[in-house]
Design an enzyme around this catalytic site. Structure first.
Site: not given
Ligand code: XMP
Length: 513
Positions: A369, A84, A171, A229, A57
Protein backbone atom coordinates in the site's frame (compact mmCIF):
# COMPACT_ATOMS: atom_id res chain seq x y z
CA UNK A 1 14.60 -1.07 -18.30
CA UNK A 2 13.76 -4.01 -16.05
CA UNK A 3 13.72 -2.76 -12.48
CA UNK A 4 13.80 -6.09 -10.73
CA UNK A 5 17.33 -7.24 -11.38
CA UNK A 6 17.74 -7.61 -7.68
CA UNK A 7 15.27 -9.56 -5.68
CA UNK A 8 15.28 -10.85 -2.10
CA UNK A 9 13.32 -13.92 -1.10
CA UNK A 10 11.46 -13.78 2.20
CA UNK A 11 10.66 -17.28 3.35
CA UNK A 12 7.53 -17.22 5.43
CA UNK A 13 7.49 -19.48 8.47
CA UNK A 14 4.13 -18.08 9.59
CA UNK A 15 5.34 -15.16 11.69
CA UNK A 16 3.05 -12.24 12.42
CA UNK A 17 5.61 -9.80 11.02
CA UNK A 18 6.33 -11.52 7.71
CA UNK A 19 4.65 -8.85 5.60
CA UNK A 20 6.26 -6.14 7.67
CA UNK A 21 9.70 -7.58 6.91
CA UNK A 22 8.85 -7.43 3.21
CA UNK A 23 7.69 -3.84 3.51
CA UNK A 24 10.87 -2.86 5.32
CA UNK A 25 13.03 -4.45 2.64
CA UNK A 26 11.11 -2.49 0.00
CA UNK A 27 11.65 0.66 2.08
CA UNK A 28 15.36 -0.04 1.65
CA UNK A 29 14.62 0.20 -2.11
CA UNK A 30 15.15 -3.49 -2.65
CA UNK A 31 12.50 -5.60 -4.35
CA UNK A 32 11.46 -8.73 -2.45
CA UNK A 33 8.93 -11.53 -2.61
CA UNK A 34 7.22 -13.36 0.22
CA UNK A 35 6.97 -17.11 -0.39
CA UNK A 36 6.01 -20.11 1.77
CA UNK A 37 8.96 -21.74 3.52
CA UNK A 38 8.51 -24.89 1.43
CA UNK A 39 10.25 -23.36 -1.59
CA UNK A 40 13.16 -25.59 -2.64
CA UNK A 41 16.83 -24.71 -3.12
CA UNK A 42 16.41 -25.57 -6.80
CA UNK A 43 13.57 -23.10 -7.23
CA UNK A 44 15.51 -20.43 -5.38
CA UNK A 45 18.55 -20.94 -7.57
CA UNK A 46 16.45 -20.76 -10.70
CA UNK A 47 14.77 -17.53 -9.61
CA UNK A 48 18.16 -15.89 -9.05
CA UNK A 49 17.47 -14.29 -5.66
CA UNK A 50 20.31 -12.20 -4.26
CA UNK A 51 19.51 -12.95 -0.65
CA UNK A 52 17.12 -14.85 1.59
CA UNK A 53 15.40 -13.85 4.82
CA UNK A 54 13.77 -16.44 7.10
CA UNK A 55 10.86 -14.92 9.01
CA UNK A 56 9.75 -15.65 12.56
CA UNK A 57 7.02 -18.17 13.23
CA UNK A 58 4.71 -19.41 15.97
CA UNK A 59 6.35 -22.82 16.41
CA UNK A 60 9.15 -24.13 18.53
CA UNK A 61 11.90 -25.66 16.39
CA UNK A 62 11.43 -28.87 18.41
CA UNK A 63 7.71 -29.23 17.63
CA UNK A 64 6.93 -32.38 15.74
CA UNK A 65 5.48 -30.44 12.84
CA UNK A 66 7.83 -27.48 13.07
CA UNK A 67 8.40 -26.07 9.60
CA UNK A 68 11.91 -26.67 8.25
CA UNK A 69 13.52 -25.39 5.09
CA UNK A 70 15.26 -27.34 2.37
CA UNK A 71 18.77 -27.90 3.92
CA UNK A 72 20.36 -27.39 0.49
CA UNK A 73 19.51 -23.69 0.83
CA UNK A 74 22.51 -23.21 3.11
CA UNK A 75 24.78 -24.62 0.39
CA UNK A 76 23.66 -22.24 -2.38
CA UNK A 77 26.14 -19.52 -1.45
CA UNK A 78 23.26 -17.02 -1.31
CA UNK A 79 23.34 -14.85 1.85
CA UNK A 80 20.71 -15.85 4.41
CA UNK A 81 19.38 -13.83 7.34
CA UNK A 82 17.32 -15.72 9.93
CA UNK A 83 15.01 -13.73 12.18
CA UNK A 84 13.60 -15.09 15.48
CA UNK A 85 12.26 -18.57 14.62
CA UNK A 86 14.28 -18.30 11.41
CA UNK A 87 17.42 -17.71 13.48
CA UNK A 88 16.74 -20.71 15.72
CA UNK A 89 16.01 -22.89 12.72
CA UNK A 90 19.30 -21.90 11.11
CA UNK A 91 21.16 -22.68 14.34
CA UNK A 92 19.49 -26.06 14.76
CA UNK A 93 19.78 -27.20 11.14
CA UNK A 94 23.49 -26.32 11.05
CA UNK A 95 24.41 -28.19 14.23
CA UNK A 96 23.88 -25.61 16.96
CA UNK A 97 21.55 -25.92 19.95
CA UNK A 98 18.24 -24.32 20.79
CA UNK A 99 16.81 -24.34 24.32
CA UNK A 100 13.47 -23.46 25.77
CA UNK A 101 13.46 -21.01 28.64
CA UNK A 102 10.99 -20.82 31.50
CA UNK A 103 9.98 -17.30 30.70
CA UNK A 104 9.20 -15.59 27.47
CA UNK A 105 11.48 -12.67 26.61
CA UNK A 106 9.09 -10.10 25.26
CA UNK A 107 9.34 -6.42 24.49
CA UNK A 108 12.12 -3.88 24.41
CA UNK A 109 15.49 -5.37 25.33
CA UNK A 110 18.95 -3.87 25.43
CA UNK A 111 21.45 -5.72 23.26
CA UNK A 112 25.18 -5.36 23.11
CA UNK A 113 26.65 -5.96 19.68
CA UNK A 114 29.98 -6.37 17.99
CA UNK A 115 30.26 -3.46 15.59
CA UNK A 116 33.02 -5.11 13.61
CA UNK A 117 30.50 -7.69 12.40
CA UNK A 118 28.80 -7.19 9.06
CA UNK A 119 25.25 -6.72 10.35
CA UNK A 120 26.21 -4.25 13.09
CA UNK A 121 28.61 -2.20 11.00
CA UNK A 122 28.21 1.52 11.93
CA UNK A 123 25.69 0.61 14.63
CA UNK A 124 25.75 1.70 18.27
CA UNK A 125 27.33 -0.86 20.60
CA UNK A 126 24.33 -0.88 22.92
CA UNK A 127 20.82 -0.37 21.65
CA UNK A 128 17.19 -1.31 22.12
CA UNK A 129 15.71 -4.24 20.19
CA UNK A 130 12.30 -5.87 20.15
CA UNK A 131 12.25 -9.46 21.39
CA UNK A 132 9.40 -11.95 21.30
CA UNK A 133 10.49 -15.52 22.02
CA UNK A 134 10.58 -18.40 24.48
CA UNK A 135 13.18 -20.60 22.77
CA UNK A 136 16.69 -19.27 22.32
CA UNK A 137 19.95 -20.31 20.67
CA UNK A 138 22.15 -21.76 23.40
CA UNK A 139 25.03 -22.91 21.23
CA UNK A 140 26.03 -21.56 17.83
CA UNK A 141 26.84 -23.97 14.98
CA UNK A 142 30.44 -24.63 14.01
CA UNK A 143 31.95 -21.66 12.16
CA UNK A 144 29.53 -19.10 13.63
CA UNK A 145 30.46 -16.20 15.90
CA UNK A 146 28.18 -14.57 18.42
CA UNK A 147 27.70 -10.96 17.31
CA UNK A 148 25.20 -9.71 19.89
CA UNK A 149 24.01 -10.66 23.36
CA UNK A 150 21.35 -9.47 25.79
CA UNK A 151 20.85 -10.14 29.49
CA UNK A 152 18.54 -13.07 28.83
CA UNK A 153 19.85 -14.17 25.49
CA UNK A 154 23.34 -15.65 25.10
CA UNK A 155 23.01 -15.40 21.30
CA UNK A 156 20.99 -12.34 20.32
CA UNK A 157 22.74 -12.45 16.93
CA UNK A 158 25.31 -14.65 15.18
CA UNK A 159 27.05 -14.86 11.83
CA UNK A 160 29.27 -17.04 9.71
CA UNK A 161 30.82 -14.50 7.41
CA UNK A 162 32.58 -17.06 5.26
CA UNK A 163 29.26 -18.66 4.37
CA UNK A 164 27.28 -15.42 4.39
CA UNK A 165 24.89 -16.70 7.02
CA UNK A 166 23.40 -14.32 9.58
CA UNK A 167 20.81 -14.60 12.31
CA UNK A 168 19.14 -12.41 14.90
CA UNK A 169 16.84 -13.40 17.73
CA UNK A 170 15.13 -9.99 17.83
CA UNK A 171 12.96 -8.33 15.18
CA UNK A 172 14.81 -5.71 13.11
CA UNK A 173 11.59 -4.95 11.18
CA UNK A 174 9.71 -3.67 14.23
CA UNK A 175 9.93 0.05 14.92
CA UNK A 176 10.96 -0.49 18.54
CA UNK A 177 14.25 -1.94 17.32
CA UNK A 178 16.00 1.42 17.15
CA UNK A 179 18.53 0.61 14.46
CA UNK A 180 16.61 -2.22 12.79
CA UNK A 181 16.66 -0.58 9.37
CA UNK A 182 20.44 -0.16 9.59
CA UNK A 183 20.88 -3.88 10.36
CA UNK A 184 18.62 -4.77 7.42
CA UNK A 185 20.47 -2.41 5.11
CA UNK A 186 23.79 -3.90 6.17
CA UNK A 187 22.45 -7.31 5.19
CA UNK A 188 20.89 -6.16 1.93
CA UNK A 189 23.66 -3.89 0.69
CA UNK A 190 26.79 -5.35 2.28
CA UNK A 191 26.01 -9.06 2.38
CA UNK A 192 23.75 -9.42 -0.66
CA UNK A 193 25.28 -6.62 -2.71
CA UNK A 194 21.93 -5.00 -3.53
CA UNK A 195 22.11 -1.49 -4.94
CA UNK A 196 18.80 0.07 -3.88
CA UNK A 197 17.45 0.13 -7.42
CA UNK A 198 13.76 -0.43 -6.54
CA UNK A 199 12.18 3.00 -6.79
CA UNK A 200 8.62 4.00 -7.52
CA UNK A 201 9.68 6.43 -10.24
CA UNK A 202 11.27 3.57 -12.17
CA UNK A 203 8.33 1.32 -11.38
CA UNK A 204 5.95 3.81 -12.95
CA UNK A 205 7.98 4.28 -16.15
CA UNK A 206 8.68 0.59 -16.48
CA UNK A 207 5.07 -0.46 -15.86
CA UNK A 208 3.67 2.02 -18.34
CA UNK A 209 6.06 0.69 -21.01
CA UNK A 210 5.10 -2.91 -20.26
CA UNK A 211 1.38 -2.15 -20.27
CA UNK A 212 1.73 -0.40 -23.62
CA UNK A 213 3.34 -3.49 -25.05
CA UNK A 214 0.88 -5.93 -23.50
CA UNK A 215 -2.30 -4.05 -24.38
CA UNK A 216 -1.31 -2.99 -27.90
CA UNK A 217 -4.40 -1.64 -29.60
CA UNK A 218 -6.86 -3.57 -27.42
CA UNK A 219 -9.50 -2.08 -25.15
CA UNK A 220 -9.45 -2.06 -21.35
CA UNK A 221 -12.27 -1.65 -18.86
CA UNK A 222 -11.78 -0.64 -15.23
CA UNK A 223 -14.12 -0.28 -12.25
CA UNK A 224 -12.96 2.91 -10.60
CA UNK A 225 -14.01 3.44 -7.00
CA UNK A 226 -11.97 6.51 -6.19
CA UNK A 227 -9.98 4.50 -3.65
CA UNK A 228 -6.23 4.72 -4.02
CA UNK A 229 -5.68 1.24 -5.48
CA UNK A 230 -8.15 1.41 -8.35
CA UNK A 231 -7.16 5.02 -9.04
CA UNK A 232 -3.45 4.25 -9.39
CA UNK A 233 -4.09 1.10 -11.41
CA UNK A 234 -6.40 2.95 -13.81
CA UNK A 235 -4.01 5.84 -14.20
CA UNK A 236 -1.09 3.59 -15.07
CA UNK A 237 -3.20 2.00 -17.81
CA UNK A 238 -4.41 5.42 -18.93
CA UNK A 239 -0.83 6.70 -19.24
CA UNK A 240 -0.03 3.62 -21.31
CA UNK A 241 -2.98 3.50 -23.71
CA UNK A 242 -4.99 6.69 -23.15
CA UNK A 243 -8.54 6.50 -24.44
CA UNK A 244 -8.37 2.76 -25.05
CA UNK A 245 -9.18 2.60 -21.35
CA UNK A 246 -12.74 3.20 -20.17
CA UNK A 247 -13.47 3.52 -16.48
CA UNK A 248 -16.85 2.89 -14.96
CA UNK A 249 -17.44 4.65 -11.69
CA UNK A 250 -20.52 3.24 -9.98
CA UNK A 251 -21.77 5.87 -7.57
CA UNK A 252 -24.07 3.90 -5.29
CA UNK A 253 -24.99 7.02 -3.36
CA UNK A 254 -23.42 5.62 -0.21
CA UNK A 255 -20.19 7.55 -0.60
CA UNK A 256 -19.04 10.32 1.70
CA UNK A 257 -20.16 13.89 1.15
CA UNK A 258 -19.07 15.30 -2.25
CA UNK A 259 -16.92 12.25 -2.91
CA UNK A 260 -18.55 11.28 -6.19
CA UNK A 261 -18.00 14.76 -7.62
CA UNK A 262 -14.37 14.83 -6.48
CA UNK A 263 -13.58 11.52 -8.13
CA UNK A 264 -15.26 12.61 -11.33
CA UNK A 265 -13.45 15.92 -11.35
CA UNK A 266 -9.98 14.45 -10.80
CA UNK A 267 -10.22 11.75 -13.42
CA UNK A 268 -12.23 13.54 -16.05
CA UNK A 269 -10.90 17.10 -15.75
CA UNK A 270 -7.36 16.61 -14.49
CA UNK A 271 -6.51 13.44 -16.37
CA UNK A 272 -8.97 13.59 -19.26
CA UNK A 273 -9.90 9.96 -18.81
CA UNK A 274 -12.76 8.16 -20.47
CA UNK A 275 -14.93 8.02 -17.38
CA UNK A 276 -18.51 6.90 -17.11
CA UNK A 277 -20.15 7.87 -13.86
CA UNK A 278 -23.28 5.90 -13.12
CA UNK A 279 -25.50 7.62 -10.60
CA UNK A 280 -27.22 4.60 -9.19
CA UNK A 281 -28.35 5.79 -5.76
CA UNK A 282 -32.02 5.14 -6.41
CA UNK A 283 -31.32 1.63 -7.63
CA UNK A 284 -29.31 0.80 -4.53
CA UNK A 285 -31.65 2.48 -2.06
CA UNK A 286 -34.67 0.69 -3.42
CA UNK A 287 -32.91 -2.67 -3.12
CA UNK A 288 -31.88 -1.76 0.45
CA UNK A 289 -35.26 -0.56 1.58
CA UNK A 290 -36.17 -1.93 5.00
CA UNK A 291 -33.03 -4.09 5.21
CA UNK A 292 -31.43 -3.93 8.64
CA UNK A 293 -29.11 -6.92 8.79
CA UNK A 294 -25.48 -5.86 8.12
CA UNK A 295 -24.39 -8.90 6.12
CA UNK A 296 -27.54 -8.71 4.03
CA UNK A 297 -26.80 -5.07 3.26
CA UNK A 298 -23.28 -6.03 2.18
CA UNK A 299 -24.58 -8.82 -0.04
CA UNK A 300 -27.20 -6.66 -1.72
CA UNK A 301 -24.71 -3.87 -2.39
CA UNK A 302 -22.09 -6.30 -3.72
CA UNK A 303 -24.53 -7.97 -6.07
CA UNK A 304 -26.12 -4.76 -7.25
CA UNK A 305 -22.69 -3.31 -7.92
CA UNK A 306 -21.87 -6.15 -10.28
CA UNK A 307 -25.24 -5.84 -11.99
CA UNK A 308 -24.83 -2.10 -12.58
CA UNK A 309 -21.29 -2.65 -13.81
CA UNK A 310 -22.41 -5.38 -16.20
CA UNK A 311 -25.28 -3.29 -17.52
CA UNK A 312 -22.93 -0.40 -18.26
CA UNK A 313 -20.17 -2.50 -19.75
CA UNK A 314 -22.63 -4.19 -22.12
CA UNK A 315 -23.37 -0.80 -23.60
CA UNK A 316 -19.69 -0.40 -24.48
CA UNK A 317 -19.42 -3.45 -26.72
CA UNK A 318 -16.51 -5.82 -26.57
CA UNK A 319 -13.74 -5.01 -24.12
CA UNK A 320 -10.57 -7.10 -24.14
CA UNK A 321 -9.06 -6.61 -20.70
CA UNK A 322 -10.34 -5.90 -17.22
CA UNK A 323 -8.05 -3.75 -15.07
CA UNK A 324 -8.10 -4.34 -11.32
CA UNK A 325 -6.34 -2.70 -8.38
CA UNK A 326 -5.19 -5.93 -6.70
CA UNK A 327 -2.18 -5.21 -4.48
CA UNK A 328 0.51 -7.47 -3.02
CA UNK A 329 -1.13 -8.10 0.38
CA UNK A 330 -4.25 -9.34 -1.48
CA UNK A 331 -2.07 -11.76 -3.41
CA UNK A 332 -0.28 -12.96 -0.29
CA UNK A 333 -3.46 -13.19 1.74
CA UNK A 334 -5.19 -15.26 -0.86
CA UNK A 335 -2.92 -18.14 -0.02
CA UNK A 336 0.63 -17.53 -1.13
CA UNK A 337 1.97 -16.84 2.35
CA UNK A 338 1.97 -19.11 5.39
CA UNK A 339 0.50 -16.82 8.03
CA UNK A 340 -3.02 -17.60 9.15
CA UNK A 341 -4.95 -14.58 7.99
CA UNK A 342 -8.38 -13.73 9.24
CA UNK A 343 -10.02 -11.77 6.49
CA UNK A 344 -13.71 -11.45 6.33
CA UNK A 345 -14.27 -8.55 3.98
CA UNK A 346 -14.04 -8.26 0.28
CA UNK A 347 -14.24 -5.11 -1.68
CA UNK A 348 -17.45 -4.50 -3.49
CA UNK A 349 -15.32 -3.99 -6.59
CA UNK A 350 -14.59 -7.72 -6.76
CA UNK A 351 -15.92 -8.63 -10.16
CA UNK A 352 -16.54 -12.10 -11.49
CA UNK A 353 -13.79 -13.23 -13.83
CA UNK A 354 -16.19 -14.87 -16.25
CA UNK A 355 -17.50 -11.54 -17.42
CA UNK A 356 -15.96 -12.31 -20.79
CA UNK A 357 -12.53 -10.74 -20.94
CA UNK A 358 -9.42 -11.98 -22.69
CA UNK A 359 -7.41 -11.27 -19.57
CA UNK A 360 -7.07 -9.37 -16.33
CA UNK A 361 -4.59 -6.54 -15.90
CA UNK A 362 -3.30 -5.99 -12.38
CA UNK A 363 -0.48 -3.45 -12.53
CA UNK A 364 -0.16 -3.22 -8.72
CA UNK A 365 0.13 -6.93 -7.97
CA UNK A 366 3.68 -6.52 -6.67
CA UNK A 367 3.15 -3.41 -4.55
CA UNK A 368 2.44 -2.76 -0.90
CA UNK A 369 0.00 0.00 0.00
CA UNK A 370 2.74 2.52 0.85
CA UNK A 371 4.26 1.87 -2.54
CA UNK A 372 0.91 2.30 -4.29
CA UNK A 373 0.65 5.70 -2.62
CA UNK A 374 4.14 6.68 -3.76
CA UNK A 375 3.34 5.55 -7.29
CA UNK A 376 0.14 7.62 -7.13
CA UNK A 377 2.12 10.71 -6.18
CA UNK A 378 4.59 10.02 -9.00
CA UNK A 379 1.63 9.94 -11.37
CA UNK A 380 0.34 13.29 -10.13
CA UNK A 381 -2.77 12.06 -8.32
CA UNK A 382 -3.79 14.74 -5.77
CA UNK A 383 -2.68 14.14 -2.19
CA UNK A 384 -6.21 14.00 -0.80
CA UNK A 385 -6.91 10.97 -2.99
CA UNK A 386 -3.55 9.32 -2.40
CA UNK A 387 -3.75 9.67 1.38
CA UNK A 388 -7.41 8.83 1.57
CA UNK A 389 -8.26 6.61 4.53
CA UNK A 390 -9.73 3.21 3.73
CA UNK A 391 -13.41 3.29 2.96
CA UNK A 392 -15.51 0.13 2.91
CA UNK A 393 -17.06 -0.95 -0.36
CA UNK A 394 -20.61 -0.90 1.07
CA UNK A 395 -19.90 2.66 2.18
CA UNK A 396 -22.14 4.50 4.58
CA UNK A 397 -24.65 1.64 4.50
CA UNK A 398 -22.68 -0.09 7.24
CA UNK A 399 -22.32 3.12 9.24
CA UNK A 400 -26.06 3.60 9.54
CA UNK A 401 -27.39 1.08 12.03
CA UNK A 402 -30.61 -0.42 10.83
CA UNK A 403 -32.36 0.45 7.60
CA UNK A 404 -31.12 3.09 5.22
CA UNK A 405 -33.04 6.11 4.03
CA UNK A 406 -32.04 9.18 2.09
CA UNK A 407 -32.65 11.34 5.14
CA UNK A 408 -30.38 9.24 7.36
CA UNK A 409 -27.72 9.35 4.67
CA UNK A 410 -27.85 13.14 4.60
CA UNK A 411 -27.44 13.37 8.39
CA UNK A 412 -24.48 11.00 8.41
CA UNK A 413 -22.78 12.61 5.41
CA UNK A 414 -22.96 16.04 7.04
CA UNK A 415 -21.72 14.84 10.44
CA UNK A 416 -18.93 12.81 8.87
CA UNK A 417 -17.80 15.74 6.70
CA UNK A 418 -17.46 17.93 9.80
CA UNK A 419 -15.42 15.29 11.59
CA UNK A 420 -13.11 14.85 8.61
CA UNK A 421 -12.67 18.59 8.18
CA UNK A 422 -11.71 19.05 11.84
CA UNK A 423 -9.29 16.13 11.69
CA UNK A 424 -7.57 17.73 8.73
CA UNK A 425 -7.60 21.20 10.34
CA UNK A 426 -5.96 19.76 13.43
CA UNK A 427 -3.42 17.62 11.59
CA UNK A 428 -4.89 14.33 12.84
CA UNK A 429 -5.58 12.93 9.38
CA UNK A 430 -2.04 11.59 8.97
CA UNK A 431 -1.60 10.05 12.43
CA UNK A 432 -5.05 8.51 12.80
CA UNK A 433 -5.53 5.68 10.32
CA UNK A 434 -9.29 5.64 10.05
CA UNK A 435 -11.94 8.02 11.39
CA UNK A 436 -15.60 8.46 10.67
CA UNK A 437 -19.03 9.16 12.07
CA UNK A 438 -21.69 6.52 12.71
CA UNK A 439 -25.43 7.03 12.85
CA UNK A 440 -26.13 4.78 15.79
CA UNK A 441 -29.88 4.34 15.42
CA UNK A 442 -30.29 5.45 19.03
CA UNK A 443 -32.54 8.37 19.80
CA UNK A 444 -32.30 10.13 23.13
CA UNK A 445 -33.77 13.03 25.04
CA UNK A 446 -32.12 16.42 24.99
CA UNK A 447 -32.84 20.09 25.55
CA UNK A 448 -32.37 22.79 23.00
CA UNK A 449 -33.33 26.34 23.88
CA UNK A 450 -36.37 25.92 26.07
CA UNK A 451 -37.60 22.81 24.37
CA UNK A 452 -37.23 19.10 24.85
CA UNK A 453 -35.78 17.17 21.90
CA UNK A 454 -35.78 13.52 21.03
CA UNK A 455 -33.17 13.03 18.37
CA UNK A 456 -30.31 11.02 16.86
CA UNK A 457 -27.03 10.00 18.46
CA UNK A 458 -23.90 10.22 16.35
CA UNK A 459 -20.88 8.18 17.40
CA UNK A 460 -17.38 9.25 16.41
CA UNK A 461 -14.92 6.46 15.67
CA UNK A 462 -11.19 7.02 15.22
CA UNK A 463 -8.52 4.33 15.34
CA UNK A 464 -4.80 3.87 15.00
CA UNK A 465 -3.65 0.64 13.40
CA UNK A 466 -0.97 -0.69 11.12
CA UNK A 467 -2.89 -3.56 9.54
CA UNK A 468 -6.58 -3.02 10.36
CA UNK A 469 -6.67 -6.52 11.87
CA UNK A 470 -6.16 -5.03 15.31
CA UNK A 471 -6.64 -1.39 16.23
CA UNK A 472 -6.55 0.98 19.15
CA UNK A 473 -8.94 3.88 19.68
CA UNK A 474 -7.21 7.14 18.94
CA UNK A 475 -6.43 9.50 21.81
CA UNK A 476 -7.97 12.50 20.09
CA UNK A 477 -7.43 15.72 22.06
CA UNK A 478 -10.55 16.75 24.00
CA UNK A 479 -10.65 20.20 22.42
CA UNK A 480 -10.85 18.65 18.94
CA UNK A 481 -13.67 16.35 20.09
CA UNK A 482 -15.40 19.33 21.63
CA UNK A 483 -15.16 21.32 18.42
CA UNK A 484 -16.53 18.44 16.35
CA UNK A 485 -19.34 17.85 18.82
CA UNK A 486 -20.36 21.52 18.88
CA UNK A 487 -20.26 21.83 15.14
CA UNK A 488 -22.30 18.70 14.49
CA UNK A 489 -24.96 19.75 17.00
CA UNK A 490 -25.14 23.24 15.52
CA UNK A 491 -24.80 22.45 11.84
CA UNK A 492 -26.49 19.08 11.36
CA UNK A 493 -30.21 18.72 11.72
CA UNK A 494 -31.82 16.04 13.89
CA UNK A 495 -28.77 15.29 16.05
CA UNK A 496 -28.73 16.08 19.78
CA UNK A 497 -26.02 13.80 21.19
CA UNK A 498 -22.44 12.89 20.25
CA UNK A 499 -20.47 10.02 21.78
CA UNK A 500 -16.87 8.92 21.26
CA UNK A 501 -16.11 5.21 20.81
CA UNK A 502 -13.29 4.12 23.17
CA UNK A 503 -13.12 0.44 22.26
CA UNK A 504 -10.13 -1.21 20.67
CA UNK A 505 -10.25 -4.05 18.13
CA UNK A 506 -10.59 -6.69 19.45
CA UNK A 507 -13.09 -6.87 21.10
CA UNK A 508 -14.91 -4.39 18.85
CA UNK A 509 -14.44 -4.07 15.11
CA UNK A 510 -13.51 -0.80 13.48
CA UNK A 511 -16.85 -0.44 11.72
CA UNK A 512 -20.04 -0.66 13.74
CA UNK A 513 -21.62 -3.17 11.41
P1 XMP B 1 -13.56 -4.09 10.76
O1 XMP B 1 -14.85 -3.36 10.93
O2 XMP B 1 -13.75 -5.52 10.37
O3 XMP B 1 -12.84 -3.37 9.54
O4 XMP B 1 -12.66 -3.94 11.95
C1 XMP B 1 -11.51 -3.58 9.15
C2 XMP B 1 -11.26 -2.75 7.90
O5 XMP B 1 -12.07 -3.25 6.83
C3 XMP B 1 -12.97 -2.26 6.38
N1 XMP B 1 -14.25 -2.92 6.10
C4 XMP B 1 -14.69 -3.21 4.87
N2 XMP B 1 -14.14 -2.99 3.65
N3 XMP B 1 -16.02 -4.00 2.64
C5 XMP B 1 -14.84 -3.36 2.54
O6 XMP B 1 -14.38 -3.12 1.43
C6 XMP B 1 -16.62 -4.27 3.82
O7 XMP B 1 -17.71 -4.85 3.87
C7 XMP B 1 -15.91 -3.85 4.99
N4 XMP B 1 -16.20 -3.93 6.32
C8 XMP B 1 -15.14 -3.35 6.97
C9 XMP B 1 -13.06 -1.24 7.49
O8 XMP B 1 -13.43 0.03 7.01
C10 XMP B 1 -11.68 -1.29 8.07
O9 XMP B 1 -10.78 -0.49 7.31
Amino acid sequence: MEIKNESILIMDFGGQYSQLIARRVRECNVYCELKPYKITAEEIKKAGYKGIIFTGGPNSTYDENAPKCDPEIFELGIPVLGICYGAQLMALMLGGKVNSSEVKEYGKTMIECNTSSLIFHSAKTRNVCWMSHTDYISEVPHGFKITAISDDCPVAAMEDITKNLFAMQFHPEVQHTNEGMLYLKNFLYNACGCTAEWKMSSFVTDTIAKLKEKIGDKKVLCALSGGVDSSVAALLVHKAVGKQLTCIFVDHGLLRKDEGDQVESVFRKQFDMNLIRVNAQERFLSKLEGVTEPEKKRKIIGEEFIRVFEDESKKLGKMDYLCQGTIYPDVVESGVGEAAVIKSHHNVGGLPEDIGFEGIIEPLRDLFKDEVRQAGLELGIPEFLVWRQPFPGPGLAIRIMGDITEEKLEILKDADAIMREEFINNGLNKSVNQYFAVLTGIKSVGVMGDGRTYDNTIALRAVTTSDFMTADWARVPFDVLEKISNRIINEVKCVNRIVYDITSKPPATIEWE
